[in-house]
Scaffold this motif. Structure first.
Motif, PDB file in Angstrom:
ATOM      1  N   VAL A 106       0.855  -1.182   0.000  1.00 52.84           N
ATOM      2  CA  VAL A 106       0.000   0.000   0.000  1.00 52.84           C
ATOM      3  C   VAL A 106       0.889   1.229   0.000  1.00 52.84           C
ATOM      4  N   ARG A 107       0.600   2.171  -0.897  1.00 50.16           N
ATOM      5  CA  ARG A 107       1.316   3.446  -0.901  1.00 50.16           C
ATOM      6  C   ARG A 107       0.310   4.580  -0.760  1.00 50.16           C
ATOM      7  N   ILE A 108       0.644   5.542   0.073  1.00 50.43           N
ATOM      8  CA  ILE A 108      -0.179   6.743   0.213  1.00 50.43           C
ATOM      9  C   ILE A 108       0.597   7.894  -0.404  1.00 50.43           C
ATOM     10  N   VAL A 109       0.015   8.535  -1.406  1.00 44.64           N
ATOM     11  CA  VAL A 109       0.726   9.583  -2.142  1.00 44.64           C
ATOM     12  C   VAL A 109      -0.099  10.863  -2.145  1.00 44.64           C
ATOM     13  N   PRO A 110       0.559  12.004  -2.273  1.00 42.14           N
ATOM     14  CA  PRO A 110      -0.160  13.285  -2.296  1.00 42.14           C
ATOM     15  C   PRO A 110      -0.834  13.533  -3.636  1.00 42.14           C
ATOM     16  N   ASP A 111      -1.597  14.612  -3.680  1.00 43.42           N
ATOM     17  CA  ASP A 111      -2.259  15.014  -4.934  1.00 43.42           C
ATOM     18  C   ASP A 111      -1.248  15.686  -5.861  1.00 43.42           C
ATOM     19  N   GLU A 112      -0.296  14.905  -6.309  1.00 43.09           N
ATOM     20  CA  GLU A 112       0.730  15.382  -7.226  1.00 43.09           C
ATOM     21  C   GLU A 112       0.829  14.402  -8.385  1.00 43.09           C
ATOM     22  N   ARG A 155       2.710   3.242 -12.047  1.00 39.20           N
ATOM     23  CA  ARG A 155       3.583   2.493 -12.968  1.00 39.20           C
ATOM     24  C   ARG A 155       4.343   1.400 -12.226  1.00 39.20           C
ATOM     25  N   ASP A 156       4.864   1.726 -11.058  1.00 36.97           N
ATOM     26  CA  ASP A 156       5.656   0.767 -10.297  1.00 36.97           C
ATOM     27  C   ASP A 156       4.811  -0.412  -9.845  1.00 36.97           C
ATOM     28  N   LEU A 157       3.674  -0.131  -9.219  1.00 38.30           N
ATOM     29  CA  LEU A 157       2.833  -1.208  -8.709  1.00 38.30           C
ATOM     30  C   LEU A 157       2.201  -2.019  -9.835  1.00 38.30           C
ATOM     31  N   SER A 158       1.884  -1.362 -10.944  1.00 38.07           N
ATOM     32  CA  SER A 158       1.301  -2.075 -12.084  1.00 38.07           C
ATOM     33  C   SER A 158       2.258  -3.118 -12.638  1.00 38.07           C
ATOM     34  N   ALA A 159       3.547  -2.807 -12.597  1.00 34.13           N
ATOM     35  CA  ALA A 159       4.547  -3.754 -13.093  1.00 34.13           C
ATOM     36  C   ALA A 159       4.811  -4.886 -12.107  1.00 34.13           C
ATOM     37  N   ARG A 160       4.532  -4.663 -10.818  1.00 32.96           N
ATOM     38  CA  ARG A 160       4.861  -5.638  -9.791  1.00 32.96           C
ATOM     39  C   ARG A 160       3.743  -6.641  -9.503  1.00 32.96           C
ATOM     40  N   TYR A 161       2.479  -6.203  -9.635  1.00 29.93           N
ATOM     41  CA  TYR A 161       1.380  -6.994  -9.094  1.00 29.93           C
ATOM     42  C   TYR A 161       0.327  -7.326 -10.141  1.00 29.93           C
ATOM     43  N   THR A 162      -0.444  -8.366  -9.842  1.00 26.44           N
ATOM     44  CA  THR A 162      -1.505  -8.801 -10.760  1.00 26.44           C
ATOM     45  C   THR A 162      -2.550  -7.706 -10.919  1.00 26.44           C
ATOM     46  N   HIS A 163      -2.979  -7.131  -9.811  1.00 26.70           N
ATOM     47  CA  HIS A 163      -3.990  -6.075  -9.814  1.00 26.70           C
ATOM     48  C   HIS A 163      -3.459  -4.860  -9.066  1.00 26.70           C
ATOM     49  N   ILE A 192       1.681  10.224  -8.351  1.00 27.81           N
ATOM     50  CA  ILE A 192       0.658   9.242  -8.721  1.00 27.81           C
ATOM     51  C   ILE A 192       1.155   8.388  -9.881  1.00 27.81           C
ATOM     52  N   VAL A 193       1.726   9.041 -10.898  1.00 25.18           N
ATOM     53  CA  VAL A 193       2.239   8.320 -12.074  1.00 25.18           C
ATOM     54  C   VAL A 193       3.310   7.322 -11.653  1.00 25.18           C
ATOM     55  N   GLU A 194       4.239   7.761 -10.823  1.00 27.87           N
ATOM     56  CA  GLU A 194       5.324   6.895 -10.371  1.00 27.87           C
ATOM     57  C   GLU A 194       4.793   5.672  -9.628  1.00 27.87           C
ATOM     58  N   ALA A 195       3.868   5.894  -8.697  1.00 32.11           N
ATOM     59  CA  ALA A 195       3.335   4.789  -7.897  1.00 32.11           C
ATOM     60  C   ALA A 195       2.552   3.811  -8.753  1.00 32.11           C
ATOM     61  N   ILE A 205      -7.108  15.039  -9.654  1.00 30.04           N
ATOM     62  CA  ILE A 205      -6.216  14.917 -10.814  1.00 30.04           C
ATOM     63  C   ILE A 205      -5.896  13.466 -11.171  1.00 30.04           C
ATOM     64  N   THR A 206      -6.533  12.526 -10.487  1.00 26.12           N
ATOM     65  CA  THR A 206      -6.154  11.123 -10.670  1.00 26.12           C
ATOM     66  C   THR A 206      -6.371  10.649 -12.103  1.00 26.12           C
ATOM     67  N   ALA A 207      -7.511  10.963 -12.700  1.00 25.43           N
ATOM     68  CA  ALA A 207      -7.788  10.475 -14.057  1.00 25.43           C
ATOM     69  C   ALA A 207      -6.714  10.941 -15.037  1.00 25.43           C
ATOM     70  N   ASP A 208      -6.320  12.204 -14.943  1.00 24.69           N
ATOM     71  CA  ASP A 208      -5.271  12.719 -15.831  1.00 24.69           C
ATOM     72  C   ASP A 208      -3.930  12.040 -15.550  1.00 24.69           C
ATOM     73  N   ALA A 209      -3.643  11.799 -14.267  1.00 21.73           N
ATOM     74  CA  ALA A 209      -2.388  11.141 -13.908  1.00 21.73           C
ATOM     75  C   ALA A 209      -2.350   9.706 -14.430  1.00 21.73           C
TER      76      ALA A 209
END
Length: 252
Positions: free
Chosen positions: A51-57, A66-74, A61-64, A88-92
């Motif tokens: 689990v990662r908690i990230v700010p509204d930046e 991309r990283d988790l998408s490559a590591r995990y099934t879902h 969001i993009v970094e987290a 801003i999540t949809a744009d990120a």
């Protein structure tokens, strides 16, 4: 993503969770979604691994994602898909996948039905902006949808809406073999049983043994939780732990 398919017997299905929001990090909002998601995934044989908690930046969001998408099934995200300027999540997510973003006709229709033309403001229309190629996640509570792109499921932060979207996703997720657990009340301090637990754990690496010290105001005791996908191995380890505890009690 699978259509509710089970994994093969030796495959572990994993998940990562990105919790998005300055209000979570500041303490203004107390997160309720992590625990709910963990329970939900465990019931479907999916291991919540990170689990990662990230700010509204956007960059964070993009970094987290991309990283988790490559590591995990879902991957699941919560927060930042509402009507305001800081959502801003949809744009990120679009940036993370390198795709465009535009108004999704089906999402627009959902919001039009929910609010009517008079109340469908420009701000509310922001909730119909969906990355190209994404599919919608229904929202039975407030109708504004989430979406899935690749292995990433993007959902609202409001707990009731998050939970509704998660239920809507259940049949589409790839499931794994469920983990079975047994709880043992040791009746003694953690230090007394630690050596035996270490030995048993080393002998049975496919079984997880958790040790949780407790204090009732007078005495320390320990709750042991044994977890495995293999019931036969689980029962064997539980028996070994109980035998060790009986010996320790006799030695006291």
């Amino acid at each position: 993503m699978g259509d509710g398919a089970q994994s093969s017997a030796d495959e572990i299905v994993t998940a990562g969770f990105v919790v998005i929001g300055d209000e979570i990090l500041s303490g203004r909002t107390k997160d309720r979604n992590i625990g709910y998601l963990a329970d939900f995934l465990t019931a479907h044989g999916i291991d919540l691994a990170e689990v990662r908690i990230v700010p509204d930046e956007t960059s964070r969001i993009v970094e987290a994602v991309r990283d988790l998408s490559a590591r995990y099934t879902h991957v699941f995200t919560s927060g930042g898909i509402g009507p305001t300027h800081d959502d801003i999540t949809a744009d990120a997510i679009a940036e993370a996948f390198g795709v465009g973003i535009d108004f999704h006709p089906e999402a627009v229709a959902m919001l039009s039905k929910r609010y009517g033309s008079a109340d469908l403001t420009q701000a509310r229309m922001r909730m119909a902006r969906i990355p190209d190629g994404a599919t919608l996640i229904p929202n039975s509570v407030s109708k504004a949808p989430g979406f899935t792109i690749g292995n990433v499921n993007v959902m609202a932060g409001v707990p009731s809406v998050f939970e509704a979207m998660l239920e809507a996703l259940a049949g589409q997720l790839k499931h794994g073999t469920k983990v079975i657990s047994r709880t043992i009340e040791a009746g003694m301090a953690e230090g007394r049983v630690a050596d035996d637990l270490r030995r048993i754990q080393n002998d049975h690496t496919d079984v997880s043994i958790g040790s949780y010290p407790q204090f009732d105001g007078k005495n320390f005791t320990t709750q042991l939780v044994v977890r495995s996908r293999n019931e036969e191995q689980l029962d064997l380890v539980v028996t070994e732990i109980e035998t060790a505890l009986e010996r320790l009690r006799a030695e006291a």
